[in-house]
Design a protein around this motif. Sequence first.
Motif, PDB file in Angstrom:
ATOM      1  N   HIS A 238       1.382  -5.696  10.920  1.00 44.36           N
ATOM      2  CA  HIS A 238       1.561  -6.565   9.756  1.00 44.36           C
ATOM      3  C   HIS A 238       0.560  -6.205   8.684  1.00 44.36           C
ATOM      4  O   HIS A 238      -0.512  -5.688   8.946  1.00 44.36           O
TER       5      HIS A 238
ATOM      6  N   ASN B  64       7.351   2.476   4.769  1.00 45.14           N
ATOM      7  CA  ASN B  64       8.084   1.236   4.514  1.00 45.14           C
ATOM      8  C   ASN B  64       8.550   0.587   5.810  1.00 45.14           C
ATOM      9  O   ASN B  64       8.551  -0.639   5.941  1.00 45.14           O
ATOM     10  N   THR B  65       8.965   1.398   6.782  1.00 45.11           N
ATOM     11  CA  THR B  65       9.419   0.872   8.068  1.00 45.11           C
ATOM     12  C   THR B  65       8.270   0.199   8.811  1.00 45.11           C
ATOM     13  O   THR B  65       8.431  -0.885   9.383  1.00 45.11           O
TER      14      THR B  65
ATOM     15  N   GLY C 191       7.398  -3.025   7.105  1.00 42.87           N
ATOM     16  CA  GLY C 191       8.453  -4.026   7.175  1.00 42.87           C
ATOM     17  C   GLY C 191       9.003  -4.452   5.841  1.00 42.87           C
ATOM     18  O   GLY C 191       9.752  -5.421   5.738  1.00 42.87           O
ATOM     19  N   LYS C 192       8.622  -3.743   4.773  1.00 41.13           N
ATOM     20  CA  LYS C 192       9.195  -4.016   3.458  1.00 41.13           C
ATOM     21  C   LYS C 192       9.074  -2.758   2.613  1.00 41.13           C
ATOM     22  O   LYS C 192       8.274  -1.869   2.894  1.00 41.13           O
ATOM     23  N   GLU C 193       9.907  -2.678   1.588  1.00 39.38           N
ATOM     24  CA  GLU C 193       9.929  -1.478   0.757  1.00 39.38           C
ATOM     25  C   GLU C 193       8.734  -1.489  -0.185  1.00 39.38           C
ATOM     26  O   GLU C 193       8.712  -2.183  -1.178  1.00 39.38           O
TER      27      GLU C 193
ATOM     28  N   TYR D 212      -2.634  -3.274  13.388  1.00 41.32           N
ATOM     29  CA  TYR D 212      -1.720  -2.939  14.480  1.00 41.32           C
ATOM     30  C   TYR D 212      -2.496  -3.029  15.783  1.00 41.32           C
ATOM     31  O   TYR D 212      -3.474  -2.314  15.986  1.00 41.32           O
TER      32      TYR D 212
ATOM     33  N   LYS E 175      14.325   3.145  13.059  1.00 41.72           N
ATOM     34  CA  LYS E 175      13.085   2.592  13.612  1.00 41.72           C
ATOM     35  C   LYS E 175      12.827   3.030  15.048  1.00 41.72           C
ATOM     36  O   LYS E 175      11.873   2.553  15.682  1.00 41.72           O
TER      37      LYS E 175
ATOM     38  N   HIS F 214       6.906   2.833  16.749  1.00 38.99           N
ATOM     39  CA  HIS F 214       5.702   2.285  17.381  1.00 38.99           C
ATOM     40  C   HIS F 214       4.979   3.344  18.202  1.00 38.99           C
ATOM     41  O   HIS F 214       3.758   3.284  18.387  1.00 38.99           O
TER      42      HIS F 214
END
Length: 446
Positions: A4, A203-204, A207-209, A230, A343, A347
């Motif tokens: 995040h 961006n991935t 979580g937003k462009e 993270y 995606k 991770h």
Amino acid sequence: MEAHIIEKKIPTVVIVGRTNVGKSTLFNRLIGKREAIVNDQPGVTRDRKQALVEWGESLFYLVDTGGYTLHGQDVFEVEIAKHVQMAIAEADLLLFVVDALTGISDVDGEIAKFLRKGQKPCLVCVNKVDGPNRLPLCSEFIRLGLGEPIPISAIGGFGIGDLLAKISEILGPVEKKPIIEKTEAIHIAILGRPNVGKSTFVNTVLGKERVLVTEIPGTTRDTIDLELEYKGNHLILIDTAGMRRRSRIETGVEYYSVLRTQQALERCDVACVLADAQEGVTQQDLQIIRRAVEAKKGIVFAMNKWDLVENNWEKQKQIREGIEQKFRGLEYVPVLFVSCKTKKGIHLILDKVLEVSQERKKRIAPALLNRFLKNLVSQYQPPAVQGKRIQLSYAVQASTNPPVFVFFSNYPQWVQKNYQRFLEKQLREQFGFQGVPMTFSFRKKK
């Protein structure tokens, strides 16, 4: 995915305006160093670039944006407009830059109308006022309906102190303790050829462009720093311009973009190199990895767009064989197969980056290192040179992050390269150091 964006109680000031009015020059002036690329060519700044600015009791993030065109038809103009609107939505204060020499243009009028509807605090910065003789040019900008214009010269510095004072007055003092107590960040440079999916990856993850993405190679021109957490780790992702062969690098803007990319590599801890699965491993991919090796950075290699070959077993086999063949001498570099678009495996990249970052900090105890060396040379002596027997007496790890090993010998200058490679391979098998280039130094035994 447990990632995040780090939220801070620090206000954001966003610079907006049409193309070529001096936004990036103002950005560089306010942060006190040349960060954003400045060029007379309109539309040079495409992504949003951010830096932390401290002035008196105020602390704020300053964001540079691309030239705004409300009704642009060009793919870049549409994307830039979207990103400017996103930046405005995040802003606590707007700096609307206009050109004193050209006066109010139709685009300026449309932007002003858009900003008035947004009801965000806004300062009209009338740029290119290089001295008192140009102050009368500012009066017409009152018609924009956004308050008293502030005359400045971004390139010469005229009026910048007054502008910062006004910004400070509006934002007020900010508690600086969270910045001071921030944990040490892991800097990750996202590298690769143009259009391999670097900005899509960023961006991935976020979580937003946040970074401009199109199908046209070379979309990202500046390097962009983005913070996130993270798994309890503070990360800074550095999205970079695509790196091409030197013979294909154009002069001017592209040259500076590549220069910034090289600077991003120099200041990162781990280089995440992305490649395109449709093309396999290219010589340019290998060249980028070699640059990271020369800079002694941690390295993670990710073959992106794996979704496009997911059902093509023959293509997958070809790619894997190509990696095995071309990665000779780079076997320690971890290889992942991912799809930033779907995606899949994203991770895994972050997990591997964390592992490699820890490997760079690894220190081998002297007793363990010398036991390893003693056992190795007892079985595999260095080749003799000119009838001289080469001895490796002992070793020390001189430093970490990146790791440097010093070996002491009776004839250090005659330890051959092939034996050095063998020594490195055996050391890696024993102690790891995945994704981490090493430095070996051979010195005369005292």
